[in-house]
Design an enzyme around this catalytic site. Structure first.
Site, mmCIF file in Angstrom:
data_model
loop_
_atom_site.group_PDB
_atom_site.id
_atom_site.type_symbol
_atom_site.label_atom_id
_atom_site.label_comp_id
_atom_site.label_asym_id
_atom_site.label_seq_id
_atom_site.Cartn_x
_atom_site.Cartn_y
_atom_site.Cartn_z
ATOM 1 N N PHE A 33 -1.116 -68.496 -19.948
ATOM 2 C CA PHE A 33 -0.699 -69.627 -20.780
ATOM 3 C C PHE A 33 -1.945 -70.387 -21.206
ATOM 4 C CE2 PHE A 33 0.360 -73.914 -21.914
ATOM 5 C CZ PHE A 33 1.424 -73.712 -22.774
ATOM 6 N N LYS A 64 -6.255 -82.077 -20.113
ATOM 7 C CA LYS A 64 -5.279 -82.755 -19.242
ATOM 8 C C LYS A 64 -5.895 -83.930 -18.468
ATOM 9 C CE LYS A 64 -1.618 -79.426 -19.348
ATOM 10 N NZ LYS A 64 -1.605 -77.983 -19.342
ATOM 11 N N ASP A 105 -10.131 -70.982 -18.282
ATOM 12 C CA ASP A 105 -9.274 -72.080 -18.722
ATOM 13 C C ASP A 105 -8.859 -72.863 -17.475
ATOM 14 O OD1 ASP A 105 -7.233 -73.772 -19.475
ATOM 15 O OD2 ASP A 105 -6.200 -72.303 -20.740
HETATM 16 C C1 LIG Z 1 -1.516 -77.212 -20.647
HETATM 17 C C2 LIG Z 1 -2.400 -76.033 -20.766
HETATM 18 C C3 LIG Z 1 -2.978 -75.662 -21.997
HETATM 19 C C4 LIG Z 1 -2.634 -76.352 -23.300
HETATM 20 O O1 LIG Z 1 -2.960 -77.697 -23.321
HETATM 21 P P1 LIG Z 1 -2.260 -78.642 -24.426
HETATM 22 O O2 LIG Z 1 -2.950 -79.957 -24.224
HETATM 23 O O3 LIG Z 1 -0.807 -78.687 -24.102
HETATM 24 O O4 LIG Z 1 -2.535 -78.037 -25.752
HETATM 25 C C5 LIG Z 1 -3.844 -74.591 -22.011
HETATM 26 N N1 LIG Z 1 -4.129 -73.914 -20.891
HETATM 27 C C6 LIG Z 1 -3.599 -74.234 -19.698
HETATM 28 C C7 LIG Z 1 -3.980 -73.450 -18.491
HETATM 29 C C8 LIG Z 1 -2.706 -75.298 -19.597
HETATM 30 O O5 LIG Z 1 -2.138 -75.582 -18.418
#
Ligand SMILES: *Cc1c(COP(=O)(O)O)cnc(C)c1O
Length: 404
Positions: free
Chosen positions: A147, A261, A232
């Protein structure tokens, strides 16, 4: 046009949202009006313990006073300059990120998905300009069940049918390998591979931990093949797993790190890509940008949010509280529990039945958690939660699971 000034009842607000908003989410019906620390209060005055923390965007706790102060102060001075001009806050955030992580440089964006897109662009351009891959031939390998956000290019390399359905055609140049499988990665690399993009622990997939030593082997395969390792850590980073970043459990460092985040403590969308001068140096003026990326309000908020992570030693809190919580959850006795796992204060209870009805009953007892991938209850409270509150919430979850 006349705007109605106030609706008090939760049902009225829910009805408005359903009528006037696109239905791209299926939220639990709790209408939050205010929050402090690990607690939120709904529009009818009921209090709930927050065990989701906005998908780890509020690791520092809701409305942290130090971040709030920084935001108010900066909002009264200047919020947005655009990068057509310089501002007083961006250089200081860039220095803080360097001092905290050791990466040479950073490129600030807003949402997580935008930072992922930025990392993909950097990796492709590095592939062409530095590694010498032929024009438009660069390939990026990703992990199955990943994701990384919701843009078209990102959902194009998702393996989740719902994320893709109806949104094609997608960008070329991505390949999937099973997550946790080093041989599959080794076999997928070609001379055109510029990067491997992966989450150290897959959050949205249900807190999936790879086999021990996976990241270390991945890092060495990438190094041997001159392939960038892009991690990520938008959800796993900034203390969530019990270290500042999840990769620190494996004593490696990625070539490119994506954060978001909790970088703002939940006050504002702030994300960033961190890397070396060799990689981020590929961007020339005009190659990439964002109207809001690096704005002074975002940077002031992010600096304060990072300071809270460090000053309150949130990684250590997460490690200690997480180990305690994992041990407690492992004592749950229920035929519905298939697995209990996690790292730091980032835990999952996997069930053999849909998790949604459990989450609804847990909510009715005053704890908010959200199912992920249908059968998993994710537990990820703010890292500032008190041990007493944590135990109280775990007790509610245990009661519901043992009773159903
Ligand atoms: C939440 C998340 C994203 C996307 O972030 P947004 O601010 O919602 O665009 C990408 N990678 C990971 C691992 C995430 O948990």
């Amino acid at each position: 046009m006349q705007l109605t000034s106030q609706y008090s009842a939760a049902n009225d607000l829910i009805a408005l949202e359903e009528k006037y908003g696109a239905h791209n989410y299926h939220p639990l019906d709790v209408v939050i009006e205010s929050a402090q620390g690990a607690w939120v209060t709904d529009v009818e005055g009921r209090r709930y313990l927050d065990f989701l923390a906005a998908y780890s965007a509020v690791n520092q706790g809701h409305c942290h006073p130090a971040i709030l102060r920084a935001m108010m102060e900066q909002a009264g001075k200047v919020a947005l300059t655009s990068r057509a001009f310089r501002n007083t806050q961006l250089p200081l955030l860039l220095r803080d990120l360097h001092d905290l992580t050791g990466f040479d440089m950073a490129l600030p964006m807003n949402s997580g998905a935008e930072a992922v897109e930025t990392a993909l662009k950097a990796a492709r351009k590095w592939g062409e300009k530095v590694k010498g891959i032929a024009k438009d031939r660069a390939e990026i390998i990703v992990g199955a069940n990943n994701f990384h956000g919701r843009t078209i290019s990102i959902v194009g390399f998702s393996t989740e049918p719902q994320y893709r359905d109806g949104f094609g055609p997608f960008s070329a140049g991505f390949r999937n390998v099973p997550f946790g499988d080093v041989e599959a990665l080794r076999n997928a690399i070609t001379p055109n591979t510029c990067a491997f993009l992966v989450e150290p622990i897959q959050g949205e997939a249900g807190i999936i931990l790879p086999p021990a030593g996976y990241l270390r082997e991945v890092a060495s395969i990438c190094r041997e093949n001159n392939v960038l390792l892009i991690l990520d850590e938008i959800q796993s980073g900034l203390g969530r797993t019990g270290k500042l970043f999840a990769y620190m459990h494996d004593q490696i460092a990625p070539d490119v790190l994506i954060i978001g985040k909790a970088l703002s403590g939940g006050f504002y969308p702030v994300s960033a890509v961190l890397s070396s001068r060799e990689v981020l140096g590929v961007f020339q003026p005009g190659d990439h940008g964002s109207t809001f990326g690096g704005n002074p309000l975002a940077c002031a908020v992010a600096r304060a949010a990072l300071r809270v992570v460090v000053d309150e030693d949130l990684p250590t809190r997460s490690a200690e509280l997480g180990a305690h919580a994992l041990a407690k959850l492992k004592q749950i006795r229920s035929p519905h529990v298939v697995d209990v796992r996690g790292l730091g204060l980032w835990l999952a209870i996997e069930l053999n039945v849909p998790a949604r009805p459990f989450c609804e009953q847990i909510r009715d007892r005053g704890v908010l958690c959200k199912e992920t991938h249908e059968k998993v209850i994710r537990i990820a409270p703010p890292l500032t939660i008190s041990p007493g509150d944590l135990d109280w919430g775990l007790e509610k979850i245990t009661q519901v699971i043992e009773q159903i």
